[in-house]
Design an enzyme around this catalytic site. Sequence first.
Site, PDB file in Angstrom:
ATOM      1  N   ALA A  97      11.296  15.570  11.924  1.00 33.68           N
ATOM      2  CA  ALA A  97      12.335  15.315  10.906  1.00 33.68           C
ATOM      3  C   ALA A  97      13.249  16.528  10.762  1.00 33.68           C
ATOM      4  CB  ALA A  97      11.674  14.969   9.576  1.00 33.68           C
ATOM      5  N   ALA A 146      -5.883  29.139   2.108  1.00 29.66           N
ATOM      6  CA  ALA A 146      -5.704  30.581   2.351  1.00 29.66           C
ATOM      7  C   ALA A 146      -4.547  30.821   3.321  1.00 29.66           C
ATOM      8  CB  ALA A 146      -6.991  31.176   2.910  1.00 29.66           C
ATOM      9  N   ALA A 159       7.445  20.577  16.864  1.00 30.79           N
ATOM     10  CA  ALA A 159       8.692  19.822  16.642  1.00 30.79           C
ATOM     11  C   ALA A 159       8.634  18.360  17.053  1.00 30.79           C
ATOM     12  CB  ALA A 159       9.826  20.504  17.405  1.00 30.79           C
ATOM     13  N   THR A 216       2.049  12.013   7.513  1.00 32.26           N
ATOM     14  CA  THR A 216       2.028  12.432   8.928  1.00 32.26           C
ATOM     15  C   THR A 216       0.591  12.317   9.429  1.00 32.26           C
ATOM     16  OG1 THR A 216       1.435  14.739   8.548  1.00 32.26           O
ATOM     17  CG2 THR A 216       3.790  14.213   8.435  1.00 32.26           C
ATOM     18  N   TYR A 235      -7.434  26.217   4.788  1.00 32.23           N
ATOM     19  CA  TYR A 235      -6.031  25.763   4.852  1.00 32.23           C
ATOM     20  C   TYR A 235      -5.241  26.381   3.698  1.00 32.23           C
ATOM     21  CZ  TYR A 235      -2.083  22.480   5.173  1.00 32.23           C
ATOM     22  OH  TYR A 235      -0.828  21.924   5.300  1.00 32.23           O
TER      23      TYR A 235
HETATM   24  P1  NAD Z   1       1.568  16.794  12.478  1.00 37.02           P
HETATM   25  O1  NAD Z   1       0.160  16.883  12.948  1.00 37.02           O
HETATM   26  O2  NAD Z   1       2.240  15.474  12.435  1.00 37.02           O
HETATM   27  O3  NAD Z   1       2.504  17.772  13.337  1.00 37.02           O
HETATM   28  C1  NAD Z   1       2.077  19.049  13.730  1.00 37.02           C
HETATM   29  C2  NAD Z   1       2.740  19.388  15.050  1.00 37.02           C
HETATM   30  O4  NAD Z   1       2.356  20.727  15.397  1.00 37.02           O
HETATM   31  C3  NAD Z   1       2.264  18.476  16.192  1.00 37.02           C
HETATM   32  O5  NAD Z   1       3.374  18.046  16.941  1.00 37.02           O
HETATM   33  C4  NAD Z   1       1.346  19.363  17.019  1.00 37.02           C
HETATM   34  O6  NAD Z   1       1.308  19.035  18.392  1.00 37.02           O
HETATM   35  C5  NAD Z   1       1.981  20.731  16.780  1.00 37.02           C
HETATM   36  N1  NAD Z   1       1.045  21.835  17.029  1.00 37.02           N
HETATM   37  C6  NAD Z   1      -0.232  21.951  16.610  1.00 37.02           C
HETATM   38  N2  NAD Z   1      -0.771  23.080  17.090  1.00 37.02           N
HETATM   39  C7  NAD Z   1       0.188  23.697  17.821  1.00 37.02           C
HETATM   40  C8  NAD Z   1       0.223  24.901  18.578  1.00 37.02           C
HETATM   41  N3  NAD Z   1      -0.847  25.695  18.690  1.00 37.02           N
HETATM   42  N4  NAD Z   1       1.387  25.242  19.193  1.00 37.02           N
HETATM   43  C9  NAD Z   1       2.477  24.430  19.106  1.00 37.02           C
HETATM   44  N5  NAD Z   1       2.490  23.269  18.427  1.00 37.02           N
HETATM   45  C10 NAD Z   1       1.356  22.905  17.790  1.00 37.02           C
HETATM   46  O7  NAD Z   1       1.564  17.476  11.031  1.00 37.02           O
HETATM   47  P2  NAD Z   1       2.705  17.722   9.941  1.00 37.02           P
HETATM   48  O8  NAD Z   1       2.195  17.185   8.669  1.00 37.02           O
HETATM   49  O9  NAD Z   1       4.054  17.321  10.418  1.00 37.02           O
HETATM   50  O10 NAD Z   1       2.601  19.308   9.845  1.00 37.02           O
HETATM   51  C11 NAD Z   1       3.699  20.180  10.018  1.00 37.02           C
HETATM   52  C12 NAD Z   1       3.534  21.351   9.065  1.00 37.02           C
HETATM   53  O11 NAD Z   1       3.636  20.885   7.725  1.00 37.02           O
HETATM   54  C13 NAD Z   1       2.190  22.061   9.163  1.00 37.02           C
HETATM   55  O12 NAD Z   1       2.382  23.464   9.078  1.00 37.02           O
HETATM   56  C14 NAD Z   1       1.436  21.545   7.949  1.00 37.02           C
HETATM   57  O13 NAD Z   1       0.451  22.443   7.518  1.00 37.02           O
HETATM   58  C15 NAD Z   1       2.577  21.418   6.954  1.00 37.02           C
HETATM   59  N6  NAD Z   1       2.351  20.544   5.800  1.00 37.02           N
HETATM   60  C16 NAD Z   1       1.932  19.251   5.973  1.00 37.02           C
HETATM   61  C17 NAD Z   1       1.732  18.458   4.853  1.00 37.02           C
HETATM   62  C18 NAD Z   1       1.253  17.019   4.970  1.00 37.02           C
HETATM   63  O14 NAD Z   1       0.758  16.467   3.965  1.00 37.02           O
HETATM   64  N7  NAD Z   1       1.403  16.376   6.113  1.00 37.02           N
HETATM   65  C19 NAD Z   1       1.961  18.967   3.569  1.00 37.02           C
HETATM   66  C20 NAD Z   1       2.400  20.276   3.444  1.00 37.02           C
HETATM   67  C21 NAD Z   1       2.596  21.055   4.563  1.00 37.02           C
END
Ligand code: NAD
Length: 259
Positions: free
Chosen positions: A20, A153, A13, A191, A151
């Site tokens: 967000a 999968a 979060a 991100t 990823y």
């Molecule tokens: P990010 O790296 O900015 O945020 C990820 C957050 O998860 C970080 O705050 C991190 O500290 C936390 N985190 C990681 N491992 C953890 C754990 N073991 N326990 C608790 N917290 C943990 O990335 P993001 O892009 O905001 O990703 C959020 C989600 O959105 C993810 O599931 C990602 O796969 C998904 N996603 C991202 C994108 C992209 O292009 N950025 C696209 C589609 C989906």
Amino acid sequence: MALQDQVAVVTGAVQGIGRAMAEILLRNGAKVALLDVNEAAGKSLKEVLDKQHGPERTLFLSCDVESEEQIRAAFQRTAGALGAVDIVCNNAGVLNEAEWEKTISVNLVAVVRVTYIALEHMNKMSGGRGGVIINTASMAGLFPLLSCPVYTATKYGVVGFTRAMADKTANSTALGFGIRFNALCPGFVQTDILDNIYERLGQFSQLSAETQVFVDKGVLKTSEVAEGLLELLTNDTKNGEALQVMCSSQKYMKFPVFT
Ligand code: NAD
């Protein structure tokens, strides 16, 4: 579903999409437990949110979603301090094709683990008051990202888990959890994951050009993904959905999407 005074747990979060999500939940009147492994960022985000919304509206809990013990403790603290758990956003995620077992552990195994612990608090059949669970999948959960097979999968797994858990009979009989389950499937979002993506492709780094083609088509803002979350939470007809969130330029791409 109105969000006023609903209690949400958001994993991952403190930055990116999770931040967000927390912000849109707070703006719509919910209380939010912010779960993350990044304690320093969590504490400074809590200070910012306290000024905007008041200290009683959020809770930062240092929690690794790979740890059953830490998740259990976080849900207990949330229910105790904020009164209940009505919404869970399974959002924590990593992308690392070299550390592929970790990627499966955080992106898929932990989603199941958090969901099953959440059910202990939310399931109407065992005294909970129901609610909504939203899992952050990805467009890579509907269409393979060739440079990221593991990823991909995990995100296909998240979509499948969400659909299978969706309580089609929430208002009638059978498995009456009283919980709606939906997945968010964003395209690329600006991100940290995207910033460092090419360093994390492992043995598939030669496919970075293929990935770049998608990135060049456009990148979403985290606030646009949060709008998708709001739609899945507030529209009571949404259950078992895998909502695609793409910016307009990404929509021109032809994905063989299965809805
Ligand atoms: P990010 O790296 O900015 O945020 C990820 C957050 O998860 C970080 O705050 C991190 O500290 C936390 N985190 C990681 N491992 C953890 C754990 N073991 N326990 C608790 N917290 C943990 O990335 P993001 O892009 O905001 O990703 C959020 C989600 O959105 C993810 O599931 C990602 O796969 C998904 N996603 C991202 C994108 C992209 O292009 N950025 C696209 C589609 C989906």
